[in-house]
Design an enzyme around this catalytic site. Structure first.
Site, short mmCIF file in Angstrom:
data_model
loop_
_atom_site.label_atom_id
_atom_site.label_comp_id
_atom_site.label_asym_id
_atom_site.label_seq_id
_atom_site.Cartn_x
_atom_site.Cartn_y
_atom_site.Cartn_z
N TRP A 18 36.68 -24.62 10.36
CA TRP A 18 35.35 -25.08 10.80
C TRP A 18 34.23 -24.20 10.28
O TRP A 18 33.06 -24.57 10.40
CB TRP A 18 35.29 -25.10 12.33
CG TRP A 18 35.79 -23.82 12.95
CD1 TRP A 18 37.04 -23.58 13.43
CD2 TRP A 18 35.07 -22.58 13.10
NE1 TRP A 18 37.15 -22.28 13.87
CE2 TRP A 18 35.94 -21.65 13.68
CE3 TRP A 18 33.77 -22.18 12.79
CZ2 TRP A 18 35.57 -20.33 13.96
CZ3 TRP A 18 33.38 -20.87 13.07
CH2 TRP A 18 34.28 -19.96 13.65
N ASN A 19 34.53 -23.03 9.72
CA ASN A 19 33.41 -22.10 9.47
C ASN A 19 32.57 -22.47 8.24
O ASN A 19 31.37 -22.22 8.21
CB ASN A 19 33.89 -20.65 9.45
CG ASN A 19 34.90 -20.36 8.40
OD1 ASN A 19 35.53 -21.28 7.87
ND2 ASN A 19 35.08 -19.10 8.06
N ALA B 268 38.94 -29.49 10.60
CA ALA B 268 39.06 -28.84 11.91
C ALA B 268 38.45 -29.74 12.98
O ALA B 268 37.50 -30.48 12.72
CB ALA B 268 38.34 -27.50 11.89
N GLY C 143 42.75 -21.01 7.34
CA GLY C 143 42.62 -20.79 8.77
C GLY C 143 43.17 -19.42 9.15
O GLY C 143 43.20 -18.50 8.32
N SER C 144 43.63 -19.31 10.36
CA SER C 144 44.04 -18.01 10.88
C SER C 144 45.42 -17.60 10.36
O SER C 144 46.24 -18.45 10.01
CB SER C 144 44.08 -18.06 12.41
OG SER C 144 45.01 -19.04 12.81
N GLU D 219 45.11 -19.60 2.80
CA GLU D 219 43.92 -18.75 2.83
C GLU D 219 43.73 -18.33 4.28
O GLU D 219 43.31 -19.15 5.11
CB GLU D 219 42.69 -19.53 2.33
CG GLU D 219 42.76 -19.93 0.87
CD GLU D 219 42.63 -18.74 -0.06
OE1 GLU D 219 42.19 -17.66 0.38
OE2 GLU D 219 43.00 -18.89 -1.23
N LEU D 220 44.04 -17.08 4.61
CA LEU D 220 44.14 -16.69 6.02
C LEU D 220 43.06 -15.68 6.41
O LEU D 220 42.07 -15.51 5.72
CB LEU D 220 45.55 -16.17 6.29
CG LEU D 220 46.68 -17.13 5.86
CD1 LEU D 220 48.05 -16.53 6.12
CD2 LEU D 220 46.55 -18.49 6.54
N CYS E 3 35.42 -15.56 6.77
CA CYS E 3 36.69 -14.84 6.61
C CYS E 3 36.50 -13.55 5.82
O CYS E 3 37.27 -12.62 5.96
CB CYS E 3 37.70 -15.74 5.92
SG CYS E 3 37.07 -16.44 4.40
N GLU F 67 42.39 -19.70 -4.67
CA GLU F 67 41.54 -20.87 -4.88
C GLU F 67 40.45 -20.48 -5.87
O GLU F 67 40.30 -19.32 -6.23
CB GLU F 67 40.93 -21.31 -3.54
CG GLU F 67 41.99 -21.79 -2.57
CD GLU F 67 41.44 -22.42 -1.31
OE1 GLU F 67 40.39 -21.96 -0.82
OE2 GLU F 67 42.06 -23.37 -0.80
P1 NAP Z 1 42.87 -21.85 13.00
O1 NAP Z 1 42.99 -21.93 14.46
O2 NAP Z 1 44.03 -21.38 12.20
O3 NAP Z 1 42.37 -23.30 12.49
C1 NAP Z 1 42.25 -23.61 11.13
C2 NAP Z 1 42.70 -25.04 10.91
O4 NAP Z 1 44.08 -25.14 11.24
C3 NAP Z 1 41.99 -26.05 11.79
O5 NAP Z 1 41.86 -27.25 11.08
C4 NAP Z 1 42.94 -26.20 12.95
O6 NAP Z 1 42.81 -27.40 13.66
C5 NAP Z 1 44.25 -26.16 12.22
N1 NAP Z 1 45.38 -25.85 13.06
C6 NAP Z 1 45.40 -25.32 14.32
N2 NAP Z 1 46.66 -25.23 14.76
C7 NAP Z 1 47.46 -25.72 13.80
C8 NAP Z 1 48.86 -25.92 13.67
N3 NAP Z 1 49.70 -25.59 14.63
N4 NAP Z 1 49.34 -26.45 12.52
C9 NAP Z 1 48.50 -26.79 11.52
N5 NAP Z 1 47.17 -26.66 11.58
C10 NAP Z 1 46.65 -26.10 12.71
O7 NAP Z 1 41.67 -20.92 12.57
P2 NAP Z 1 40.31 -20.70 13.29
O8 NAP Z 1 40.47 -19.54 14.18
O9 NAP Z 1 39.76 -21.94 13.83
O10 NAP Z 1 39.44 -20.35 12.01
C11 NAP Z 1 39.10 -19.06 11.67
C12 NAP Z 1 40.18 -18.38 10.87
O11 NAP Z 1 40.23 -18.95 9.57
C13 NAP Z 1 39.87 -16.93 10.67
O12 NAP Z 1 41.04 -16.18 10.79
C14 NAP Z 1 39.36 -16.87 9.25
O13 NAP Z 1 39.48 -15.64 8.63
C15 NAP Z 1 40.20 -17.91 8.60
N6 NAP Z 1 39.56 -18.33 7.37
C16 NAP Z 1 40.11 -17.94 6.18
C17 NAP Z 1 39.49 -18.27 5.00
C18 NAP Z 1 40.06 -17.87 3.67
O14 NAP Z 1 39.64 -18.44 2.68
N7 NAP Z 1 40.98 -16.95 3.61
C19 NAP Z 1 38.30 -19.01 5.03
C20 NAP Z 1 37.78 -19.39 6.26
C21 NAP Z 1 38.42 -19.05 7.43
P3 NAP Z 1 41.98 -27.48 15.05
O15 NAP Z 1 40.57 -27.33 14.64
O16 NAP Z 1 42.30 -28.81 15.60
O17 NAP Z 1 42.48 -26.36 15.91
#
Ligand code: NAP
Length: 485
Positions: A156-157, A182, A233-234, A255-256, A289, A464
């Protein structure tokens, strides 16, 4: 937004699959982080619809893969044109669902356009090679072919740019794509789908599925049509995907999360150091991130840097993203705000001293946190070890370059790192020894479309952007030809 499915007080949107808009009785609300009020409803797809979408994508695959990269590139340029045409509306939608200041949302739309145009051209450079033979009578070709149907899961960010960072290279490489945005930010993806349709993207080449993350990712993981999942995501969810991908050896691009250190050395240009640290910390309201999580300042310059940094923080305007001139918007939801406040409480309990901010903005209804600076935080504080994702800047001091590198690397994460210095020797040493996929030297916003982006250690697998971003969606095959006498 043009494609609403149902008119009511809160507009309802759906997914785009099998070439049609789809709604169901199952739905959830999208909340504006600046007001904490719902602004839209989105209906969800279930596993059966997703199965059909995968079959539909597979049916579209051969024709899309057979097109020349130049023709596919022309389609990507048309999508970019459409996004530019609707730039203002798309940027406002990003503000509505994510909360970021409008100027930053416009920047995200610009980034998205740039990614589409870069991969529109880069697709034409999916070069193979001819390798000199080891044995007489043989020839060896290295051939690149599209990997097949790709699933993308976006955060979402940066809801638009981080989705398109996956979609553009996959499509350029010749792969149909299914996007799962997201839950917080599906609206900009609806607009993206509209742009795809207007640009003439064949129906099965792009589909949008909004729904439960676990249900959708289970189908992506288990369905053999899906050849790769590209996830941002995370680290927690990344680990979950790795575990579940083991069964079918499903390829993943991950990408975490990050925990970026930012090192300010005595020899830096202070003005540049303060300016770039503000960007690295507060861009996207700290919810990036690659945001600098931990700031280390060398002792000789510590006081002057902290004074100037706090003066710059005091000038940041925090408020609703749609109001003009804002620098910092709300956090994405109550959970994000609660986690940030918990980190502040923990830092203070362990001896940290608040120099700026430190609390939520009580006069505003949304999830706003004051831009916060805390000094004297011990290395074991939560904000030095857990991703902050909020406008909180913990600052500590260090003595030597070796100590700074050791403390910077003392984490399981390695997405990005920053350093402020003018010493060329040091720049090379830092480039070699900092454990991070992206290193910004005197640069608080180092990511750019034409250079690879990704993490080391627990910050991810794969890259990426850049040429590497295209390669992620190509198979590399060796063709050995015998009998060439
Ligand atoms: P998140 O909980 O991992 O969510 C990211 C995405 O994964 C969302 O679309 C989420 O859907 C989905 N998701 C949640 N649970 C899942 C599951 N069990 N299986 C598959 N997909 C699932 O991350 P967040 O906390 O919202 O986002 C922030 C994190 O993203 C931070 O750690 C940040 O560093 C990381 N990030 C990394 C990068 C990079 O390029 N390395 C860039 C941006 C963000 P829902 O929205 O429905 O929960």
């Amino acid at each position: 937004m043009g494609e609403e499915v149902e008119k009511s007080e809160v507009v309802k949107y759906g997914s785009y699959l099998e070439g049609k808009w789809f709604t169901s009785g199952s739905e959830f609300e999208v909340v504006d982080p600046a007001t904490a009020k719902p602004v839209a409803k989105v209906s969800t797809v279930g596993r059966e619809e997703l199965k059909r979408a995968l079959i539909f994508a597979e049916a579209a695959r051969p024709a899309w893969a057979a097109m020349t990269a130049k023709s596919r590139g022309a389609v990507l340029h048309k999508i970019a044109d459409e996004i530019v045409r609707r730039k203002a509306e798309i940027a406002r939608t990003i503000v509505l669902e994510n909360g970021k200041p409008l100027a930053q949302a416009e920047g995200e739309v610009g980034m998205t356009e740039d990614q589409l145009r870069w991969f529109a051209e880069e697709g034409r450079r999916a070069y193979g090679r001819v390798v000199p033979q080891q044995a007489n009578g043989k020839r060896h070709l290295i051939v690149k072919t599209p990997i097949g149907v790709v699933a993308t899961i976006a955060p979402w960010n940066f809801p638009l740019a981080l989705a398109v960072r996956k979609i553009a290279p996959a499509m350029a490489a010749g792969c149909p794509v299914i996007l799962r945005p997201a839950s917080q930010t599906p609206l900009s993806s609806v607009l993206l789908a509209q742009c795809m349709i207007a640009a003439g993207v064949p129906a099965g080449v792009f589909q949008l599925v909004i729904g439960n993350a676990g249900v959708i990712s289970d189908e992506f993981l288990e369905n053999p049509i899906c050849k790769k999942i590209s996830f941002t995501g995370s680290t927690r969810v990344g680990q979950l995907l790795i575990e579940r991908a083991a069964k079918n050896i499903k390829p993943l691009c991950l990408e975490l999360g990050g925990l970026a250190p930012l090192l300010v050395f005595d020899d830096c240009d202070l003005e540049i150091a303060v300016r770039e640290t503000i960007i690295a910390k507060f861009r996207n309201s700290g919810q990036s991130c690659i945001a600098s999580n931990r700031i280390y300042v060398q002792k000789g310059i510590y006081k002057e840097f902290v004074d100037r940094f706090c003066a710059a923080v005091a000038k940041l305007k925090t408020g609703p993203g749609m109001e003009p001139g804002m620098d910092v918007g709300p956090l994405v939801n109550q959970g994000g705000l609660d986690a940030a406040l918990a980190q502040i409480r923990d830092a203070v309990k362990l001896g940290g001293k608040i120099l700026a901010g430190g609390d939520r903005i009580k006069e505003l209804p949304g999830f706003f946190l004051q831009p916060t600076v805390i000094e004297g935080v011990p290395d074991d504080a939560a904000c030095m070890n857990e991703e902050t994702f909020a406008p909180i800047a913990p600052i500590v001091s260090f003595d030597t370059e070796a100590e700074a590198i050791r403390r910077a690397n003392d984490t399981p994460f390695g997405l990005s790192a920053y350093a402020m210095t003018r010493d060329m020797g040091r720049i090379f040493r830092l480039s070699e020894h900092l454990e991070a996929g992206t290193i910004g030297i005197n640069d608080g916003a180092p990511t750019t479309t034409n250079c690879p982006f990704g993490g080391v250690k627990q910050s991810g697998w794969g890259r990426e952007l850049g040429s590497e971003g295209l390669d992620a969606f190509l198979e590399t095959k060796h063709v050995s030809i015998g009998g060439v006498e």
